[in-house]
Write an enzyme that holds these catalytic residues in place. Structure first.
Site, PDB file in Angstrom:
ATOM      1  N   ASP A  37     -13.364  18.225  26.689  1.00 63.94           N
ATOM      2  CA  ASP A  37     -12.351  19.230  27.011  1.00 63.94           C
ATOM      3  C   ASP A  37     -11.059  18.945  25.910  1.00 63.94           C
ATOM      4  O   ASP A  37     -10.069  19.726  26.221  1.00 63.94           O
ATOM      5  CB  ASP A  37     -11.844  19.631  28.394  1.00 63.94           C
ATOM      6  CG  ASP A  37     -13.144  20.012  29.282  1.00 63.94           C
ATOM      7  OD1 ASP A  37     -14.208  20.578  28.700  1.00 63.94           O
ATOM      8  OD2 ASP A  37     -12.914  19.860  30.337  1.00 63.94           O
ATOM      9  N   HIS A 240      -8.359  -2.552   5.394  1.00 62.64           N
ATOM     10  CA  HIS A 240      -8.375  -1.182   6.161  1.00 62.64           C
ATOM     11  C   HIS A 240      -8.169  -1.656   7.429  1.00 62.64           C
ATOM     12  O   HIS A 240      -8.788  -0.798   8.436  1.00 62.64           O
ATOM     13  CB  HIS A 240      -9.992  -0.346   6.004  1.00 62.64           C
ATOM     14  CG  HIS A 240     -10.096   0.037   4.717  1.00 62.64           C
ATOM     15  ND1 HIS A 240     -11.418   0.557   4.165  1.00 62.64           N
ATOM     16  CD2 HIS A 240      -9.453   0.467   3.663  1.00 62.64           C
ATOM     17  CE1 HIS A 240     -11.191   1.127   3.087  1.00 62.64           C
ATOM     18  NE2 HIS A 240     -10.081   1.122   2.660  1.00 62.64           N
ATOM     19  N   ASP A 257       0.495   1.064   4.227  1.00 61.13           N
ATOM     20  CA  ASP A 257      -0.131   1.988   3.505  1.00 61.13           C
ATOM     21  C   ASP A 257      -0.375   3.227   4.376  1.00 61.13           C
ATOM     22  O   ASP A 257      -1.064   3.653   5.315  1.00 61.13           O
ATOM     23  CB  ASP A 257      -1.646   1.624   3.175  1.00 61.13           C
ATOM     24  CG  ASP A 257      -2.289   2.501   2.394  1.00 61.13           C
ATOM     25  OD1 ASP A 257      -2.015   3.715   1.923  1.00 61.13           O
ATOM     26  OD2 ASP A 257      -3.302   2.176   1.571  1.00 61.13           O
ATOM     27  N   ASP A 268       0.168   9.094  -0.990  1.00 57.85           N
ATOM     28  CA  ASP A 268      -0.521   7.920  -0.798  1.00 57.85           C
ATOM     29  C   ASP A 268       0.095   6.830  -1.148  1.00 57.85           C
ATOM     30  O   ASP A 268       0.192   6.650  -2.469  1.00 57.85           O
ATOM     31  CB  ASP A 268      -2.148   7.844  -1.019  1.00 57.85           C
ATOM     32  CG  ASP A 268      -2.800   6.685  -0.657  1.00 57.85           C
ATOM     33  OD1 ASP A 268      -2.421   5.854   0.058  1.00 57.85           O
ATOM     34  OD2 ASP A 268      -3.938   6.648  -1.265  1.00 57.85           O
ATOM     35  N   HIS A 347     -10.664  -4.865  -5.069  1.00 53.89           N
ATOM     36  CA  HIS A 347     -11.024  -3.121  -5.020  1.00 53.89           C
ATOM     37  C   HIS A 347     -10.436  -2.750  -6.265  1.00 53.89           C
ATOM     38  O   HIS A 347      -9.921  -3.654  -7.085  1.00 53.89           O
ATOM     39  CB  HIS A 347     -10.423  -2.378  -3.721  1.00 53.89           C
ATOM     40  CG  HIS A 347      -8.623  -2.755  -3.845  1.00 53.89           C
ATOM     41  ND1 HIS A 347      -7.652  -2.269  -4.802  1.00 53.89           N
ATOM     42  CD2 HIS A 347      -7.916  -3.581  -3.040  1.00 53.89           C
ATOM     43  CE1 HIS A 347      -6.730  -2.539  -4.495  1.00 53.89           C
ATOM     44  NE2 HIS A 347      -6.905  -3.558  -3.296  1.00 53.89           N
ATOM     45  N   HIS A 351      -7.475   5.951  -7.384  1.00 50.18           N
ATOM     46  CA  HIS A 351      -8.403   6.966  -7.051  1.00 50.18           C
ATOM     47  C   HIS A 351      -7.731   8.307  -7.343  1.00 50.18           C
ATOM     48  O   HIS A 351      -6.573   8.428  -7.235  1.00 50.18           O
ATOM     49  CB  HIS A 351      -9.014   6.717  -5.709  1.00 50.18           C
ATOM     50  CG  HIS A 351      -7.813   6.673  -4.457  1.00 50.18           C
ATOM     51  ND1 HIS A 351      -7.350   7.727  -4.132  1.00 50.18           N
ATOM     52  CD2 HIS A 351      -7.379   5.690  -3.898  1.00 50.18           C
ATOM     53  CE1 HIS A 351      -6.226   7.517  -3.092  1.00 50.18           C
ATOM     54  NE2 HIS A 351      -6.531   6.144  -3.053  1.00 50.18           N
ATOM     55  N   HIS A 358      -8.859  10.466  -0.823  1.00 47.70           N
ATOM     56  CA  HIS A 358      -9.804   9.967  -2.217  1.00 47.70           C
ATOM     57  C   HIS A 358     -10.333  11.116  -2.688  1.00 47.70           C
ATOM     58  O   HIS A 358     -11.636  11.804  -2.083  1.00 47.70           O
ATOM     59  CB  HIS A 358     -10.966   8.998  -1.353  1.00 47.70           C
ATOM     60  CG  HIS A 358     -10.440   7.651  -1.261  1.00 47.70           C
ATOM     61  ND1 HIS A 358     -11.004   6.762  -1.521  1.00 47.70           N
ATOM     62  CD2 HIS A 358      -9.397   7.421  -0.731  1.00 47.70           C
ATOM     63  CE1 HIS A 358     -10.366   5.568  -1.127  1.00 47.70           C
ATOM     64  NE2 HIS A 358      -9.138   5.865  -0.795  1.00 47.70           N
ATOM     65  N   GLU A 381      -2.909   1.241  -7.789  1.00 48.01           N
ATOM     66  CA  GLU A 381      -2.558   0.465  -6.482  1.00 48.01           C
ATOM     67  C   GLU A 381      -3.219  -1.070  -6.362  1.00 48.01           C
ATOM     68  O   GLU A 381      -4.227  -1.374  -5.966  1.00 48.01           O
ATOM     69  CB  GLU A 381      -2.989   0.924  -5.301  1.00 48.01           C
ATOM     70  CG  GLU A 381      -4.508   1.608  -5.360  1.00 48.01           C
ATOM     71  CD  GLU A 381      -4.903   2.272  -3.899  1.00 48.01           C
ATOM     72  OE1 GLU A 381      -4.645   1.571  -2.922  1.00 48.01           O
ATOM     73  OE2 GLU A 381      -5.630   3.400  -3.957  1.00 48.01           O
ATOM     74  N   TYR A 385      -4.664 -10.543  -1.996  1.00 47.88           N
ATOM     75  CA  TYR A 385      -4.826 -10.649  -0.847  1.00 47.88           C
ATOM     76  C   TYR A 385      -5.434 -12.255  -0.649  1.00 47.88           C
ATOM     77  O   TYR A 385      -6.501 -12.502  -0.812  1.00 47.88           O
ATOM     78  CB  TYR A 385      -5.853  -9.751  -0.281  1.00 47.88           C
ATOM     79  CG  TYR A 385      -5.344  -8.446  -0.438  1.00 47.88           C
ATOM     80  CD1 TYR A 385      -4.802  -7.505   0.133  1.00 47.88           C
ATOM     81  CD2 TYR A 385      -6.092  -7.871  -1.537  1.00 47.88           C
ATOM     82  CE1 TYR A 385      -4.355  -6.277  -0.311  1.00 47.88           C
ATOM     83  CE2 TYR A 385      -5.915  -6.545  -2.078  1.00 47.88           C
ATOM     84  CZ  TYR A 385      -4.999  -5.793  -1.394  1.00 47.88           C
ATOM     85  OH  TYR A 385      -4.850  -4.386  -1.919  1.00 47.88           O
ATOM     86  N   ARG A 403       0.309  -5.374  -1.833  1.00 45.12           N
ATOM     87  CA  ARG A 403      -0.421  -4.041  -2.390  1.00 45.12           C
ATOM     88  C   ARG A 403       0.884  -3.319  -2.672  1.00 45.12           C
ATOM     89  O   ARG A 403       1.579  -2.888  -1.834  1.00 45.12           O
ATOM     90  CB  ARG A 403      -1.432  -3.568  -1.820  1.00 45.12           C
ATOM     91  CG  ARG A 403      -2.047  -2.376  -2.614  1.00 45.12           C
ATOM     92  CD  ARG A 403      -3.520  -1.686  -1.834  1.00 45.12           C
ATOM     93  NE  ARG A 403      -3.356  -0.989  -0.605  1.00 45.12           N
ATOM     94  CZ  ARG A 403      -3.680  -1.461   0.632  1.00 45.12           C
ATOM     95  NH1 ARG A 403      -4.429  -2.832   0.630  1.00 45.12           N
ATOM     96  NH2 ARG A 403      -3.708  -1.113   1.850  1.00 45.12           N
ATOM     97  N   GLU A 405       1.433   0.653  -4.023  1.00 47.31           N
ATOM     98  CA  GLU A 405       0.746   1.955  -4.564  1.00 47.31           C
ATOM     99  C   GLU A 405       1.637   3.009  -4.690  1.00 47.31           C
ATOM    100  O   GLU A 405       2.499   3.375  -3.937  1.00 47.31           O
ATOM    101  CB  GLU A 405      -0.390   2.072  -3.366  1.00 47.31           C
ATOM    102  CG  GLU A 405      -0.980   3.508  -3.604  1.00 47.31           C
ATOM    103  CD  GLU A 405      -1.948   3.772  -2.528  1.00 47.31           C
ATOM    104  OE1 GLU A 405      -3.090   4.577  -2.783  1.00 47.31           O
ATOM    105  OE2 GLU A 405      -1.828   3.214  -1.492  1.00 47.31           O
TER     106      GLU A 405
END
Length: 436
Positions: A37, A240, A257, A268, A347, A351, A358, A381, A385, A403, A405
Site C-alpha cells: 500500500d 557503489h 558522490d 552528478d 572504471h 559518462h 548515466h 571523474e 582506490y 574520486r 567528479e
C-alpha cells in the site's frame, strides 16, 4: 522549467525522422510499489517526459506525422473526483490538450479499442522494445489485430523500428533551456557539497552527512538524482557503496558522490575530503594525483575531440602518479601498457549526463569513439582506490579512496565546468572546513 513550446519542437523534430507512414508509441513509467500500500515517489520515464512534459502515470503518447485530425495523441487517466481526493488532481483529457499541447486525448482505459484504429494505414511502428515486456506484448497485439483485417483491404504496419536510437540522439544534444536547468541542478548540488564540508567532523555518521543533501535538494524542489554514496575510510574504496551508516573516524577520508535532480535533469558530483578537515601527507599525495588527472581530462575535452581523449589523458596521469608513489613497480608506461593501473582505477573517466545520470547516446559511431559536439554534457571523474589489507602495498596508503567528479558542458570554444562551485583544491577544501 522547460516551456511547452520546447516539448512541441522536440515532437516536430522526431516526427520529421519518423515521416509519414510511421507511428511512434511511447508509454509512461509505471508506479512502483515500495511495500504494501505504499509507492515510491513517482518519476516519469525520461523519453516520455522529454516529448511531453506530462508527469502522470498510466499514459501513452502517440505521434502520427501527417494525421489530418492531429499528429500528437495522448491517452491518459480520466478525471475522477473520488480518486483525486486521495491522490491529487489529474489533467484529464481536457487538460492534456489545454496544458500539454495534445491534439487529441482519450481515456487510457479505451486504448485497446482506439489504438488499433490509429495503426491502420501506417507502415512502421517506432517503439523501444525491451524496457517493459508487458507493454511490448500489448503493442504487438494491437498490430496483430490490424493485420487480421488484411483481407478487408486494411494496411497494417509491416515493420518495427527501434525508437530509442533516434530519440536518444536528440536527447544527447542539450538545448539552451535544458542547459539552464542542468546549471541550476549543478549549483544546488555544489552548495550541498559545500555544506557537507562545513559540518563534517569525526564522530558523525555517514547518514547524518547524507541528510544534508536530502535537505538541500528538497529545499529547491529537487530529489536525489541517484542514491547518494557517502563513504568514509575503507568505504570510500567501494565504488557503489550506498549503506551510508558507518561512523566517521578521525584521520579518514570521506568520499561523497551525490547530485540533485531538478525538473527531471540530473547533476552528478563527487568530492573527497578529510573527515577532520586536514589531509595527511599520504592522502594529499594521492588526492593531488587524481586532481591532476581530472584536469588533464578536462583539458582534453572540447568540440571535435574524441570521447575517449579525456579518459586517455586521465589514465596517463594516474599511471605516472602510481609509479611515483610506488604503489606498483615499473615505469608509468609499463603500468599503463600492462593495464596494472586497473587495480586502483577500475572504471572509465566519465559518462553522458542529462535526464538520466548515466544518460543516453552512443559512445561510438561505426566502431570509432565519437567526436564531442557543443551541447553534449558529460562527467569527468577519475579516481584511485587503495583498499586495505594489501600486503604488497605499504600500509600508509591503505584505505585511501579518492574520486573527483564534475559535470562538463561542451561549448563552441571548449568546455564549461558546470559544477565548479564545489571546492576541489586542497587549500580551498581545508579553508572551508576550518570555518566549521
Amino acid at each position: 522549467m522547460i516551456e511547452q513550446s520546447e516539448f512541441a519542437r522536440r515532437r516536430r523534430e522526431l516526427m520529421s525522422v519518423i515521416g509519414e507512414g510511421g507511428i511512434a508509441v511511447v508509454p509512461a513509467a509505471p508506479e512502483r510499489p515500495r511495500n504494501r500500500d505504499a509507492f515510491y515517489p513517482y518519476r516519469q520515464d525520461s523519453d516520455f517526459h522529454y516529448l511531453s512534459g506530462f508527469d502522470e502515470p498510466e499514459a501513452v503518447l502517440v505521434l502520427i506525422p501527417g494525421r489530418a485530425h492531429g499528429e500528437y495523441i495522448l491517452f491518459n487517466r480520466e478525471r475522477d473526483p473520488d480518486r483525486e481526493i486521495w491522490d491529487g488532481p489529474r489533467a484529464g483529457q481536457q487538460g492534456a490538450c489545454r496544458d500539454y499541447g495534445a491534439d487529441d486525448a482519450f481515456p487510457i482505459d479505451d486504448i485497446d479499442e482506439i489504438l488499433p484504429g490509429l495503426l491502420e494505414g501506417t507502415d512502421r511502428v517506432f517503439h523501444t522494445m525491451g524496457v517493459d515486456p508487458e507493454f511490448d506484448h500489448r503493442v504487438i497485439g494491437w498490430v496483430s489485430q490490424v493485420r487480421q483485417k488484411a483481407r478487408a483491404g486494411v494496411r497494417a504496419p509491416g515493420e518495427f523500428v527501434s525508437l530509442e536510437h533516434w530519440l536518444h540522439e536528440m536527447r544527447l544534444i542539450k538545448s539552451a533551456a535544458e542547459i539552464n536547468v542542468m546549471r541550476r541542478a549543478a549549483q544546488v548540488s555544489a552548495e550541498a557539497h559545500r555544506q557537507a564540508m562545513r559540518i563534517c567532523r569525526p564522530g558523525l555518521y555517514e547518514y547524518e552527512i547524507e541528510a544534508e543533501f536530502q535537505a538541500a535538494f528538497r529545499r529547491h524542489n529537487g530529489w536525489p538524482a541517484y542514491t547518494p554514496i557517502v563513504g568514509g575510510g575503507r568505504n570510500a574504496c567501494i565504488l557503489h557503496y550506498i549503506e551510508n551508516k558507518a561512523r566517521l573516524r578521525d584521520g579518514d577520508l570521506l568520499l561523497i558522490d551525490a547530485g540533485a535532480e531538478l525538473d527531471c535533469y540530473a547533476a552528478d558530483i563527487t568530492r573527497t575530503f578529510p573527515v577532520n578537515g586536514r589531509f595527511s601527507a599520504e592522502q594529499r599525495a594521492v588526492y593531488e594525483v587524481v586532481l591532476a588527472a581530472q584536469q588533464a581530462a578536462i583539458d582534453a575535452t572540447g568540440p571535435g575531440r574524441s570521447w575517449n581523449a579525456g579518459h586517455e589523458a586521465a589514465t596517463r596521469v594516474l599511471c605516472e602518479g602510481i609509479a611515483e608513489l610506488g604503489l606498483l613497480q615499473g615505469s608509468a608506461e609499463d603500468i599503463e601498457a600492462r593495464g596494472d593501473y586497473k587495480r586502483f582505477f577500475m572504471h572509465r573517466t566519465g559518462h553522458w549526463l542529462g535526464m538520466d545520470v548515466h544518460d543516453v547516446g552512443d559512445y561510438k559511431i561505426d566502431g570509432q569513439w565519437r567526436e564531442l559536439e557543443p551541447g553534449m554534457v558529460l562527467t569527468v571523474e577519475p579516481g584511485l582506490y587503495i583498499a586495505g589489507d594489501q600486503p604488497d602495498v605499504d600500509e600508509r596508503w591503505w584505505n585511501i579512496g579518492v574520486r573527483i567528479e564534475d559535470d562538463v558542458l561542451i561549448t563552441r570554444d571548449g568546455c564549461e565546468v558546470l559544477t565548479a562551485d564545489a571546492p576541489k583544491r586542497v587549500a580551498d577544501i581545508e579553508a572551508l572546513m576550518a570555518q566549521g
